[in-house]
Motif scaffolding. Structure first.
Motif, mmCIF file in Angstrom:
data_model
loop_
_atom_site.group_PDB
_atom_site.id
_atom_site.type_symbol
_atom_site.label_atom_id
_atom_site.label_comp_id
_atom_site.label_asym_id
_atom_site.label_seq_id
_atom_site.Cartn_x
_atom_site.Cartn_y
_atom_site.Cartn_z
ATOM 1 N N ASP A 46 16.646 19.408 3.239
ATOM 2 C CA ASP A 46 16.316 19.149 4.647
ATOM 3 C C ASP A 46 14.923 18.563 4.789
ATOM 4 N N GLU A 47 14.015 19.084 3.976
ATOM 5 C CA GLU A 47 12.645 18.602 4.073
ATOM 6 C C GLU A 47 12.561 17.121 3.702
ATOM 7 N N ILE A 48 13.228 16.743 2.609
ATOM 8 C CA ILE A 48 13.202 15.342 2.198
ATOM 9 C C ILE A 48 13.817 14.466 3.292
ATOM 10 N N ALA A 49 14.935 14.926 3.844
ATOM 11 C CA ALA A 49 15.612 14.151 4.891
ATOM 12 C C ALA A 49 14.712 13.987 6.112
ATOM 13 N N ALA A 50 13.987 15.061 6.467
ATOM 14 C CA ALA A 50 13.096 14.997 7.623
ATOM 15 C C ALA A 50 11.953 14.014 7.387
ATOM 16 N N ILE A 51 11.401 14.072 6.173
ATOM 17 C CA ILE A 51 10.291 13.158 5.842
ATOM 18 C C ILE A 51 10.798 11.716 5.855
ATOM 19 N N LYS A 52 12.007 11.522 5.328
ATOM 20 C CA LYS A 52 12.591 10.183 5.296
ATOM 21 C C LYS A 52 12.669 9.622 6.725
ATOM 22 N N GLU A 53 13.067 10.472 7.650
ATOM 23 C CA GLU A 53 13.173 10.032 9.036
ATOM 24 C C GLU A 53 11.792 9.671 9.587
ATOM 25 N N ALA A 54 10.790 10.496 9.221
ATOM 26 C CA ALA A 54 9.427 10.247 9.702
ATOM 27 C C ALA A 54 8.849 8.952 9.126
ATOM 28 N N CYS A 55 9.361 8.525 7.973
ATOM 29 C CA CYS A 55 8.847 7.323 7.309
ATOM 30 C C CYS A 55 9.203 6.051 8.089
ATOM 31 N N GLY A 56 10.297 6.109 8.824
ATOM 32 C CA GLY A 56 10.727 4.907 9.520
ATOM 33 C C GLY A 56 11.079 3.813 8.536
ATOM 34 N N THR A 57 10.381 2.672 8.644
ATOM 35 C CA THR A 57 10.709 1.561 7.746
ATOM 36 C C THR A 57 9.995 1.666 6.402
ATOM 37 N N ALA A 58 9.022 2.552 6.327
ATOM 38 C CA ALA A 58 8.302 2.684 5.046
ATOM 39 C C ALA A 58 9.238 3.250 3.976
ATOM 40 N N HIS A 59 9.040 2.774 2.749
ATOM 41 C CA HIS A 59 9.856 3.278 1.638
ATOM 42 C C HIS A 59 9.426 4.679 1.268
ATOM 43 N N GLY A 69 18.124 10.735 0.853
ATOM 44 C CA GLY A 69 17.688 9.438 1.345
ATOM 45 C C GLY A 69 16.481 8.830 0.666
ATOM 46 N N ALA A 70 16.112 9.316 -0.518
ATOM 47 C CA ALA A 70 14.973 8.744 -1.235
ATOM 48 C C ALA A 70 15.248 7.288 -1.597
ATOM 49 N N ASP A 71 14.234 6.417 -1.426
ATOM 50 C CA ASP A 71 14.364 5.047 -1.916
ATOM 51 C C ASP A 71 14.010 4.975 -3.400
ATOM 52 N N PHE A 72 13.093 5.853 -3.776
ATOM 53 C CA PHE A 72 12.667 5.974 -5.175
ATOM 54 C C PHE A 72 12.645 7.452 -5.519
ATOM 55 N N ILE A 73 12.926 7.794 -6.787
ATOM 56 C CA ILE A 73 12.565 9.134 -7.237
ATOM 57 C C ILE A 73 11.483 8.969 -8.293
ATOM 58 N N VAL A 94 1.968 6.496 7.831
ATOM 59 C CA VAL A 94 2.745 5.328 8.256
ATOM 60 C C VAL A 94 1.993 4.566 9.351
ATOM 61 N N SER A 95 1.401 5.331 10.280
ATOM 62 C CA SER A 95 0.694 4.659 11.376
ATOM 63 C C SER A 95 -0.557 3.941 10.864
ATOM 64 N N GLU A 96 -1.136 4.446 9.785
ATOM 65 C CA GLU A 96 -2.299 3.778 9.187
ATOM 66 C C GLU A 96 -1.908 2.480 8.491
ATOM 67 N N GLY A 97 -0.632 2.323 8.213
ATOM 68 C CA GLY A 97 -0.177 1.073 7.617
ATOM 69 C C GLY A 97 0.342 1.185 6.195
ATOM 70 N N ALA A 98 0.716 2.385 5.778
ATOM 71 C CA ALA A 98 1.283 2.516 4.428
ATOM 72 C C ALA A 98 2.677 1.894 4.378
ATOM 73 N N ASP A 99 2.941 1.096 3.344
ATOM 74 C CA ASP A 99 4.272 0.508 3.176
ATOM 75 C C ASP A 99 5.198 1.465 2.456
ATOM 76 N N GLU A 100 4.599 2.367 1.695
ATOM 77 C CA GLU A 100 5.395 3.297 0.889
ATOM 78 C C GLU A 100 4.767 4.674 0.971
ATOM 79 N N ILE A 109 0.852 -1.181 0.000
ATOM 80 C CA ILE A 109 0.000 0.000 0.000
ATOM 81 C C ILE A 109 0.889 1.233 0.000
ATOM 82 N N ALA A 110 0.717 2.040 -1.040
ATOM 83 C CA ALA A 110 1.458 3.291 -1.115
ATOM 84 C C ALA A 110 0.481 4.422 -0.841
ATOM 85 N N SER A 111 0.973 5.438 -0.147
ATOM 86 C CA SER A 111 0.113 6.588 0.102
ATOM 87 C C SER A 111 0.884 7.853 -0.238
#
Lengths: 306, 307
Positions: free
Chosen positions: B162-175, B202-206, B136-142, B111-113
């Motif tokens: 910085d914004e991308i890096a911050a969001i990446k951190e908030a994603c935790g294990t989600a891609h 730190g993007a997993d995908f662009i 992420v808490s709702e269960g999004a994998d990506e 599930i991507a959101s």
């Protein structure tokens, strides 16, 4: 004589000008592409004394596929155009054809007609377009109906276009020389809101492609009529089996071909219309029933209070 | 091999990036479209395409019913064709994740959101982070985030980074997939710069586009992004994924993209783990082609379920 006219005079007498001859291509989505296959066949004049030659595209299955895609994409908007507008556009076809009658008479002669017959055929073709233009806002009234039912319903039936109509060519002999048979099949299909893909007879490609130019000059949206040249034998099975074609018009006489077409058409329950007995020069070849043949009847039950 | 922690990642030196040769890109793309694909390869490519699709619905009019229907489509692509892969993921708005998770339970579809004030990205950092955490808490994998194009165009690269890096951190294990919205960046040079920023942050995908702006994905922008991924791989050994999205609706075009992917990044990237198509109508066109390969008849959309 002025120097300029002298020069012109000289160029005229000394060196014959090379004629620029037209390349006959396909007509798909309002454009004139060559066949994607790169194949062609040679057409030579049927009339005595003419040295006319042309290379004509041999359409492939992919050309047909592209034509169906074009016809499908524009079908809804063409059906949504008002009956009045469709009538006007058909009438415009007649106007432009009238304007170009000499060209078509010439091509009919190249396709084997006598001068007398060519004149007659062009006249009949123009008249037939006007005939169907006139029917555009009238056939609904004839075939639609309010039906008597014994329940609290207002029940009525109306016609809706079947969608994309594929038309296989009339045989050369019945078709006489190519123009009238084509128009007699295309006009009733499109006047009812269908779009069509027409394959022309191998022996009569000139008038078909020139008529495509008339179509292009007549406000007919690109894709409503698509015209292919090539081999009937090769394309017949594809016309009959394509699942995005809703109706197939053909003029095959042999039982074997009829059987084959019907079997393939059953794949997606195509409406199959055989017009093998039609004599295109007779009045019987124009009729609102030819419009009705490529229409579906929709019946609506509308509840009413008593 | 670089195994730098994300928090330590640094803003790349964008001045060292060579300008993109636009004519060269156009010519290269043209070449990709002329490859002759034989039937067997075509079948394989079509199935691979299916497995790479993020089946997407991102409309204001999305209802739980619509999302359930989309998930059904993802599970049962076309039952009359046996042996089909399933799509990679379904892509929805954050409020629809719960519905999608319910509909997809016991199925191997991710599930991507979208998040971060999709599609414009015009909101504050804290709101974007909150939305990401919610998804992420709702269960999004990506998570598909959008970058701040305004900041990018104003030259505030470190803010974007910085914004991308911050969001990446908030994603935790989600891609994390980072949407550059190339249609609003204007030039290929900026696309390349934004790619570098996203990759280093730190993007997993662009990802090319939101699908809400024209032009959406084009082969030209995708090629420039693939080149950024390739150069990053050569420099660090890290593999970043790519997702073109928007406007890819025919099998033929999808296969052109696969050819480009194969010839730019090699076989390693020919997997849903590293390449996705963001699309809504592509799946049915691929199914129609696969059906045609099976029975030889040209198909009609009438015989394929809408999603």
């Amino acid at each position: 004589m002025t120097p300029k006219s002298k020069a012109q005079d000289k160029s005229n007498t000394n060196k014959a000008r090379t004629r620029v001859s037209k390349t006959y291509k396909l007509f798909i989505a309002g454009k004139f592409p060559r066949t994607e296959s790169g194949r062609y066949y040679a057409f030579t004049a049927q009339s005595a004394g003419s040295s006319f030659k042309a290379n004509i595209c041999t359409s492939s299955r992919k050309d047909f596929r592209n034509a169906v895609v074009a016809a499908r994409s524009v079908q809804k908007s063409w059906a949504a155009a008002s009956a009045c507008l469709r009538g006007q556009i058909l009438y415009r076809l007649a106007e432009i054809l009238e304007d170009r009658r000499d060209q078509f008479i010439g091509e009919l002669i190249l396709q084997g007609a006598s001068i007398k017959h060519a004149n007659k055929e062009v006249d009949a073709s123009i008249d037939r377009l006007v005939y169907y233009a006139g029917w555009s806002d009238k056939y609904q009234q004839i075939f639609s109906n309010v039906n008597p039912v014994s329940s609290s319903h207002f029940n009525f039936s109306i016609l809706e276009p079947t969608g994309v109509v594929a038309i296989l060519p009339p045989a050369a002999e019945e078709n006489q020389c190519g123009l009238l048979g084509m128009i007699s099949n295309i006009a009733p299909a499109i006047v009812g809101g269908n779009t069509c893909v027409f394959l022309t007879n191998e022996k009569q490609p000139l008038t078909a492609i020139s008529f495509a130019e008339v179509i292009q000059a007549s406000d007919v949206p690109g894709g409503v009529v698509n015209i292919l040249t090539g081999s009937n034998v090769e394309l017949m099975a594809l016309f009959a089996s394509h699942k995005d074609v809703n109706s197939l018009v053909h003029m095959e006489k042999s039982l074997e071909d009829n059987k084959k077409i019907q079997e393939l058409a059953s794949e997606n329950l195509k409406r199959v219309i055989c017009r093998s007995e039609m004599r295109w020069h007779e009045n019987i070849a124009e009729s609102p029933y030819m419009i009705e043949e490529t229409q579906e009847v929709k019946t609506t039950w509308h509840p009413i209070g008593n | 091999m670089a195994t730098m922690a994300i928090s330590k990642s640094k803003l790349p030196d964008l001045s060292k990036i060579k300008p993109v040769d636009e004519i060269g890109v156009n010519e290269r793309v043209e070449r990709f479209c002329t490859r002759s694909i034989k039937n067997e390869a075509k079948n394989t490519a079509l199935k691979l395409t299916l497995s790479m699709i993020d089946l997407t619905t991102l409309e204001g009019q999305d209802t739980p019913g619509k999302v359930k229907q989309l998930c059904q489509k993802a599970i049962h692509l076309h039952s009359s064709l046996p042996g089909l892969p399933s799509v990679a993921a379904v892509c929805v708005y954050p409020t629809m994740i719960g519905t999608a998770r319910e509909a997809l339970k016991n199925h191997d579809i991710r599930i991507a959101s979208v998040a971060t004030a999709f599609p414009s990205g015009m909101s504050t950092r804290s709101v974007k982070l909150m939305e990401t955490k919610y998804a992420v808490s709702e269960g999004a994998d990506e998570i598909d985030m959008v970058i701040s194009r305004g900041a990018m165009l104003a030259g505030e690269y470190s803010a974007v980074f910085d914004e991308i890096a911050a969001i990446k951190e908030a994603c935790g294990t989600a891609h994390l997939k980072v949407i550059l919205e190339t249609g609003e960046l204007g030039t290929l040079d900026r696309v390349r710069k934004a790619s570098e920023l996203a990759i280093h942050a730190g993007a997993d995908f662009i990802k090319t586009s939101t699908g809400k702006i024209q032009p959406a994905a084009t082969m030209q922008t995708t090629l420039v992004m693939l080149q950024a991924i390739r150069d990053h791989y050569h420099a660090t050994g890290n593999k970043v994924g790519m997702k073109p999205a928007g406007g890819i609706s025919t099998s033929k075009l999808a296969i052109h993209y696969l050819v480009m992917l194969r010839e730019t990044l090699g076989n390693d990237w020919l997997t849903p783990a590293l390449f996705r198509f963001g699309a809504s109508s592509l799946a049915n066109d691929v199914l129609m082609q696969l059906q045609r390969q099976t029975d030889g008849l040209y198909q009609s959309p009438d015989y394929f379920s809408k999603d």
